[in-house]
Design a protein around this motif. Structure first.
Motif, PDB file in Angstrom:
ATOM      1  N   LEU A  73       0.831  -1.197   0.000  1.00  0.00           N
ATOM      2  CA  LEU A  73       0.000   0.000   0.000  1.00  0.00           C
ATOM      3  C   LEU A  73       0.869   1.251   0.000  1.00  0.00           C
ATOM      4  CD1 LEU A  73      -2.766   1.400   0.202  1.00  0.00           C
ATOM      5  CD2 LEU A  73      -2.594   1.150   2.679  1.00  0.00           C
ATOM      6  N   ARG A  74       1.866   1.266   0.861  1.00  0.00           N
ATOM      7  CA  ARG A  74       2.765   2.426   0.928  1.00  0.00           C
ATOM      8  C   ARG A  74       3.510   2.620  -0.390  1.00  0.00           C
ATOM      9  NH1 ARG A  74       4.199   6.875   0.962  1.00  0.00           N
ATOM     10  NH2 ARG A  74       6.010   7.638   2.063  1.00  0.00           N
ATOM     11  N   CYS A  75       3.937   1.536  -1.011  1.00  0.00           N
ATOM     12  CA  CYS A  75       4.655   1.633  -2.286  1.00  0.00           C
ATOM     13  C   CYS A  75       3.747   2.126  -3.408  1.00  0.00           C
ATOM     14  CB  CYS A  75       5.295   0.298  -2.645  1.00  0.00           C
ATOM     15  SG  CYS A  75       6.722  -0.061  -1.602  1.00  0.00           S
ATOM     16  N   ARG A  76       2.492   1.725  -3.391  1.00  0.00           N
ATOM     17  CA  ARG A  76       1.550   2.250  -4.391  1.00  0.00           C
ATOM     18  C   ARG A  76       1.418   3.759  -4.249  1.00  0.00           C
ATOM     19  NH1 ARG A  76      -0.942  -2.773  -3.615  1.00  0.00           N
ATOM     20  NH2 ARG A  76      -2.337  -2.054  -1.979  1.00  0.00           N
ATOM     21  N   GLU A  77       1.396   4.250  -3.012  1.00  0.00           N
ATOM     22  CA  GLU A  77       1.338   5.695  -2.774  1.00  0.00           C
ATOM     23  C   GLU A  77       2.601   6.379  -3.300  1.00  0.00           C
ATOM     24  OE1 GLU A  77       0.874   5.920   1.448  1.00  0.00           O
ATOM     25  OE2 GLU A  77      -1.245   5.337   1.385  1.00  0.00           O
ATOM     26  N   ILE A  78       3.746   5.759  -3.070  1.00  0.00           N
ATOM     27  CA  ILE A  78       5.017   6.320  -3.542  1.00  0.00           C
ATOM     28  C   ILE A  78       5.021   6.418  -5.058  1.00  0.00           C
ATOM     29  CG2 ILE A  78       7.490   5.853  -3.765  1.00  0.00           C
ATOM     30  CD1 ILE A  78       7.299   4.626  -0.894  1.00  0.00           C
ATOM     31  N   TRP A  79       4.660   5.334  -5.739  1.00  0.00           N
ATOM     32  CA  TRP A  79       4.655   5.340  -7.212  1.00  0.00           C
ATOM     33  C   TRP A  79       3.619   6.318  -7.750  1.00  0.00           C
ATOM     34  CZ3 TRP A  79       8.783   3.741  -9.414  1.00  0.00           C
ATOM     35  CH2 TRP A  79       9.510   2.668  -8.905  1.00  0.00           C
ATOM     36  N   ALA A  80       2.468   6.412  -7.106  1.00  0.00           N
ATOM     37  CA  ALA A  80       1.418   7.331  -7.560  1.00  0.00           C
ATOM     38  C   ALA A  80       1.845   8.789  -7.419  1.00  0.00           C
ATOM     39  CB  ALA A  80       0.125   7.082  -6.780  1.00  0.00           C
ATOM     40  N   SER A  81       2.775   9.065  -6.509  1.00  0.00           N
ATOM     41  CA  SER A  81       3.247  10.442  -6.320  1.00  0.00           C
ATOM     42  C   SER A  81       4.150  10.905  -7.453  1.00  0.00           C
ATOM     43  CB  SER A  81       4.003  10.558  -4.991  1.00  0.00           C
ATOM     44  OG  SER A  81       5.304   9.984  -5.095  1.00  0.00           O
ATOM     45  N   GLY A  82       4.561   9.984  -8.322  1.00  0.00           N
ATOM     46  CA  GLY A  82       5.445  10.337  -9.424  1.00  0.00           C
ATOM     47  C   GLY A  82       6.905  10.074  -9.129  1.00  0.00           C
ATOM     48  N   TRP A  83       7.202   9.532  -7.953  1.00  0.00           N
ATOM     49  CA  TRP A  83       8.581   9.234  -7.581  1.00  0.00           C
ATOM     50  C   TRP A  83       9.181   8.218  -8.537  1.00  0.00           C
ATOM     51  CZ3 TRP A  83      10.896   4.635  -6.112  1.00  0.00           C
ATOM     52  CH2 TRP A  83      12.178   4.746  -5.573  1.00  0.00           C
ATOM     53  N   LYS A  84      10.466   8.379  -8.830  1.00  0.00           N
ATOM     54  CA  LYS A  84      11.215   7.435  -9.656  1.00  0.00           C
ATOM     55  C   LYS A  84      12.451   6.983  -8.879  1.00  0.00           C
ATOM     56  CE  LYS A  84       8.637   8.029 -13.332  1.00  0.00           C
ATOM     57  NZ  LYS A  84       7.304   8.028 -12.801  1.00  0.00           N
ATOM     58  N   PRO A  85      12.932   5.764  -9.087  1.00  0.00           N
ATOM     59  CA  PRO A  85      14.127   5.290  -8.374  1.00  0.00           C
ATOM     60  C   PRO A  85      15.303   6.249  -8.558  1.00  0.00           C
ATOM     61  CG  PRO A  85      13.085   3.483  -9.527  1.00  0.00           C
ATOM     62  CD  PRO A  85      12.374   4.737  -9.963  1.00  0.00           C
ATOM     63  N   GLY A  86      15.988   6.508  -7.450  1.00  0.00           N
ATOM     64  CA  GLY A  86      17.135   7.405  -7.466  1.00  0.00           C
ATOM     65  C   GLY A  86      16.774   8.861  -7.229  1.00  0.00           C
ATOM     66  N   GLN A  87      15.496   9.180  -7.235  1.00  0.00           N
ATOM     67  CA  GLN A  87      15.030  10.557  -7.047  1.00  0.00           C
ATOM     68  C   GLN A  87      14.989  10.888  -5.567  1.00  0.00           C
ATOM     69  OE1 GLN A  87      11.167  11.187  -8.744  1.00  0.00           O
ATOM     70  NE2 GLN A  87      10.948  13.223  -7.903  1.00  0.00           N
ATOM     71  N   GLN A  88      15.485  12.057  -5.222  1.00  0.00           N
ATOM     72  CA  GLN A  88      15.413  12.524  -3.845  1.00  0.00           C
ATOM     73  C   GLN A  88      14.110  13.280  -3.651  1.00  0.00           C
ATOM     74  OE1 GLN A  88      17.747  11.771  -1.502  1.00  0.00           O
ATOM     75  NE2 GLN A  88      18.638  10.537  -3.123  1.00  0.00           N
ATOM     76  N   LEU A  89      13.506  13.127  -2.500  1.00  0.00           N
ATOM     77  CA  LEU A  89      12.260  13.829  -2.203  1.00  0.00           C
ATOM     78  C   LEU A  89      12.536  14.990  -1.269  1.00  0.00           C
ATOM     79  CD1 LEU A  89       9.699  10.941  -1.643  1.00  0.00           C
ATOM     80  CD2 LEU A  89       9.986  12.378  -3.636  1.00  0.00           C
TER      81      LEU A  89
END
Length: 104
Positions: A73-89
């Motif tokens: 569930l948490r990962c779905r939220e992360i991906w839905a936010s537009g985050w990409k691997p290696g990206q800093q938030l």
């Protein structure tokens, strides 16, 4: 060949390094750690072998207070936010085009 024979996963060596990094991570997990953990949970969940990776990834996920369902569930939220691997938030990301000139 026995149906219950344990196998060696072709990505075992690189995945072992990822699990070791997760085990050594200090503090709260970020998107990178959470998505790597979820990927490994999925990869090894029904795999007939790599019991050490399975046990260690479960230990990591549990130490974060997650089970497989809440991790996903948490990962779905992360991906839905537009985050990409290696990206800093952090707030400093972007082209700068949306920031007014402070020197003017």
């Amino acid at each position: 060949m026995s149906e219950n024979a344990e196998q060696t996963h072709p990505l075992y060596a690189s995945d072992r390094d990822l699990v070791d990094a997760l085990l050594g991570h200090q503090g709260d997990p970020g998107p990178e750690q959470l998505t790597v953990a979820a990927r490994l949970v999925m990869r090894y969940g029904d795999f007939p072998g790599a019991d050490d990776i399975k046990a260690d990834i479960q230990k990591v996920v549990s130490s974060w207070g997650f089970d497989a369902q809440t991790l996903n569930l948490r990962c779905r939220e992360i991906w839905a936010s537009g985050w990409k691997p290696g990206q800093q938030l952090d707030g400093d990301l972007g082209s700068g085009a949306d920031v007014s000139d402070q020197d003017g």
